[in-house]
Write a protein that holds these residues in place. Structure first.
Motif, mmCIF file in Angstrom:
data_model
loop_
_atom_site.group_PDB
_atom_site.id
_atom_site.type_symbol
_atom_site.label_atom_id
_atom_site.label_comp_id
_atom_site.label_asym_id
_atom_site.label_seq_id
_atom_site.Cartn_x
_atom_site.Cartn_y
_atom_site.Cartn_z
ATOM 1 N N ALA A 151 69.640 -27.960 31.106
ATOM 2 C CA ALA A 151 70.834 -28.002 30.253
ATOM 3 C C ALA A 151 70.815 -26.868 29.229
ATOM 4 O O ALA A 151 71.856 -26.289 28.897
ATOM 5 C CB ALA A 151 70.915 -29.352 29.544
ATOM 6 N N HIS A 152 69.628 -26.518 28.750
ATOM 7 C CA HIS A 152 69.484 -25.477 27.732
ATOM 8 C C HIS A 152 69.885 -24.108 28.258
ATOM 9 O O HIS A 152 70.319 -23.238 27.488
ATOM 10 C CB HIS A 152 68.039 -25.464 27.223
ATOM 11 N N ARG A 153 69.759 -23.886 29.554
ATOM 12 C CA ARG A 153 70.189 -22.612 30.136
ATOM 13 C C ARG A 153 71.672 -22.376 29.889
ATOM 14 O O ARG A 153 72.124 -21.234 29.808
ATOM 15 C CB ARG A 153 69.902 -22.597 31.636
ATOM 16 N N LEU A 204 72.492 -42.661 17.974
ATOM 17 C CA LEU A 204 71.715 -41.745 18.801
ATOM 18 C C LEU A 204 70.453 -41.310 18.057
ATOM 19 O O LEU A 204 70.515 -40.594 17.052
ATOM 20 C CB LEU A 204 72.542 -40.523 19.184
ATOM 21 N N ALA A 205 69.320 -41.769 18.554
ATOM 22 C CA ALA A 205 68.032 -41.500 17.920
ATOM 23 C C ALA A 205 67.306 -40.376 18.649
ATOM 24 O O ALA A 205 67.381 -40.257 19.878
ATOM 25 C CB ALA A 205 67.177 -42.756 17.924
ATOM 26 N N VAL A 206 66.602 -39.575 17.885
ATOM 27 C CA VAL A 206 65.810 -38.469 18.434
ATOM 28 C C VAL A 206 64.452 -39.003 18.867
ATOM 29 O O VAL A 206 63.792 -39.743 18.132
ATOM 30 C CB VAL A 206 65.621 -37.364 17.385
ATOM 31 N N ILE A 207 64.029 -38.642 20.075
ATOM 32 C CA ILE A 207 62.676 -38.986 20.506
ATOM 33 C C ILE A 207 61.913 -37.695 20.804
ATOM 34 O O ILE A 207 62.455 -36.601 20.681
ATOM 35 C CB ILE A 207 62.701 -39.974 21.696
ATOM 36 N N GLY A 208 60.644 -37.845 21.212
ATOM 37 C CA GLY A 208 59.725 -36.725 21.134
ATOM 38 C C GLY A 208 59.781 -35.614 22.147
ATOM 39 O O GLY A 208 58.763 -35.224 22.729
ATOM 40 N N ARG A 209 60.967 -35.060 22.363
ATOM 41 C CA ARG A 209 61.125 -33.849 23.170
ATOM 42 C C ARG A 209 62.120 -32.938 22.471
ATOM 43 O O ARG A 209 63.230 -33.360 22.131
ATOM 44 C CB ARG A 209 61.646 -34.167 24.586
ATOM 45 N N TYR A 210 61.731 -31.678 22.270
ATOM 46 C CA TYR A 210 62.556 -30.722 21.531
ATOM 47 C C TYR A 210 62.489 -29.362 22.217
ATOM 48 O O TYR A 210 61.474 -29.003 22.811
ATOM 49 C CB TYR A 210 62.047 -30.539 20.097
ATOM 50 N N ILE A 211 63.559 -28.601 22.091
ATOM 51 C CA ILE A 211 63.544 -27.164 22.372
ATOM 52 C C ILE A 211 64.051 -26.493 21.102
ATOM 53 O O ILE A 211 65.156 -26.784 20.633
ATOM 54 C CB ILE A 211 64.423 -26.791 23.571
ATOM 55 N N LEU A 212 63.223 -25.630 20.527
ATOM 56 C CA LEU A 212 63.518 -25.038 19.222
ATOM 57 C C LEU A 212 63.731 -23.535 19.327
ATOM 58 O O LEU A 212 63.109 -22.858 20.149
ATOM 59 C CB LEU A 212 62.362 -25.297 18.242
ATOM 60 N N THR A 213 64.595 -23.025 18.460
ATOM 61 C CA THR A 213 64.774 -21.586 18.321
ATOM 62 C C THR A 213 63.785 -21.052 17.289
ATOM 63 O O THR A 213 63.291 -21.802 16.435
ATOM 64 C CB THR A 213 66.200 -21.267 17.856
ATOM 65 N N PRO A 214 63.484 -19.754 17.317
ATOM 66 C CA PRO A 214 62.586 -19.184 16.304
ATOM 67 C C PRO A 214 63.080 -19.399 14.877
ATOM 68 O O PRO A 214 62.268 -19.485 13.944
ATOM 69 C CB PRO A 214 62.553 -17.695 16.665
ATOM 70 N N SER A 215 64.394 -19.502 14.686
ATOM 71 C CA SER A 215 64.923 -19.682 13.339
ATOM 72 C C SER A 215 64.497 -21.008 12.738
ATOM 73 O O SER A 215 64.398 -21.141 11.510
ATOM 74 C CB SER A 215 66.450 -19.559 13.331
ATOM 75 N N VAL A 247 73.054 -26.784 17.849
ATOM 76 C CA VAL A 247 72.094 -27.874 18.058
ATOM 77 C C VAL A 247 72.775 -28.925 18.928
ATOM 78 O O VAL A 247 73.883 -29.365 18.620
ATOM 79 C CB VAL A 247 71.630 -28.498 16.733
ATOM 80 N N HIS A 248 72.109 -29.327 19.990
ATOM 81 C CA HIS A 248 72.634 -30.356 20.874
ATOM 82 C C HIS A 248 71.631 -31.493 21.029
ATOM 83 O O HIS A 248 70.419 -31.264 21.079
ATOM 84 C CB HIS A 248 72.932 -29.787 22.272
#
Length: 298
Positions: A151-153, A204-215, A247-248
């Motif tokens: 999805a991030h692509r 909608l709760a955040v769980i332990g998987r992330y993709i982060l930008t350098p910023s 941010v998604h």
């Protein structure tokens, strides 16, 4: 062309106090879920998503975790001589190629945001994944991080795994303030760490998987303290959104087990045990008998 996600951070510096006294001697991340340690599930998920470099944020007392990824020539030789090739294959899956793994020390417990920040010098101008081994996700198709990377692509920016949580339990999570939704994607306006249920901006709760930008790592450089007196990763991602960054939230396919809690670990053990054909029938009979005995004792 967007850069591929090829690096992942694994924050594993916690003391595992909810599993004492077991974690007095061994890191929580090597506790076995059936016959694989929790960390192996996270590694397998990362590999399936195309991760090539693995960064562990550790602390004192985690040497057993580091040893787990070393080759074991004597053990492998013994298994080979005894023709136990199925076990040999499983052991070899835990080996990591030289240069593919790095360890960074978090010398004081200051929160998840601080743990990720500790790995900043190993991240260049590229997106990076973060996986929390406590969250084990049983996905019937593609593993959770692989779903997110695909999805991030299309979206770029930051992405967090999200699931629906109802009632008072929402106060245990970072929660998304959603601007819009499109299928499994939610465009995030902001995020709130551990809100009171009546103040949660969504379910909608955040769980332990992330993709982060350098910023986001740049924001973590500011060392801002949030909920619980800790540096919260949620706050840094929220700041990125408020500054105009994309941010998604991604509603993944699969079931998440909170293996950082005793109940969640037990639930995962039963679920993963039942999924194994060699255990299913006897384990099912045992559970039915146990429930019947418990009901009769009441």
């Amino acid at each position: 062309m967007r850069k591929r996600v090829t690096k992942a951070i694994f924050p594993v510096a916690g003391l595992g106090t909810r599993f004492l006294p077991a974690t007095k001697a061994i890191p929580k991340e090597v506790l076995p879920l059936v016959d694989k340690p929790l960390i192996q599930y996270a590694i397998d998920e990362a590999r399936a998503a195309g991760i090539e470099e693995f960064i562990f944020v550790t602390a004192r007392g985690k040497s057993a975790l580091e040893d787990y990824f070393d080759a074991a020539p004597e053990l492998e030789r013994t298994l080979r001589l005894k023709k136990k090739f199925d076990l040999l294959a499983e052991v070899e899956k835990s080996n990591m190629d030289s240069g593919a793994i790095a360890y960074v020390r978090q010398t004081e417990a200051r929160g998840l945001g601080h743990a990720v920040w500790c790995a900043r010098r190993l991240i260049a101008d590229e997106p990076v994944a973060v996986l929390l081994p406590d969250d084990v996700i049983d996905a019937p198709g593609a593993p959770c991080l692989q779903q997110m990377v695909e999805a991030h692509r299309e979206t770029g920016g930051c992405m967090v795994a999200a699931m629906e949580v109802e009632g008072a339990a929402i106060s245990a999570y970072g929660v998304l303030d959603v601007e819009s939704r499109d299928g499994r994607l939610a465009r995030v306006r902001s995020m709130v760490e551990k809100p009171a249920p009546e103040r949660a901006p969504s379910n909608l709760a955040v769980i332990g998987r992330y993709i982060l930008t350098p910023s986001v790592l740049d924001i973590l450089n500011e060392q801002r303290v949030g909920a619980g007196g800790e540096i919260q990763l949620t706050d840094a991602i929220a700041a990125e959104a408020l500054r105009g960054g994309r941010v998604h939230g991604f509603m993944f396919e699969g079931r998440r087990y909170d293996c950082g809690s005793k109940l969640g670990f037990l639930q995962a053990t039963v679920a993963f045990g039942l999924a194994r054909p060699e255990f299913r029938d006897e384990l099912t009979a045992f559970l039915r008998d146990g429930v019947a005995r418990a009901d009769a004792a009441e």
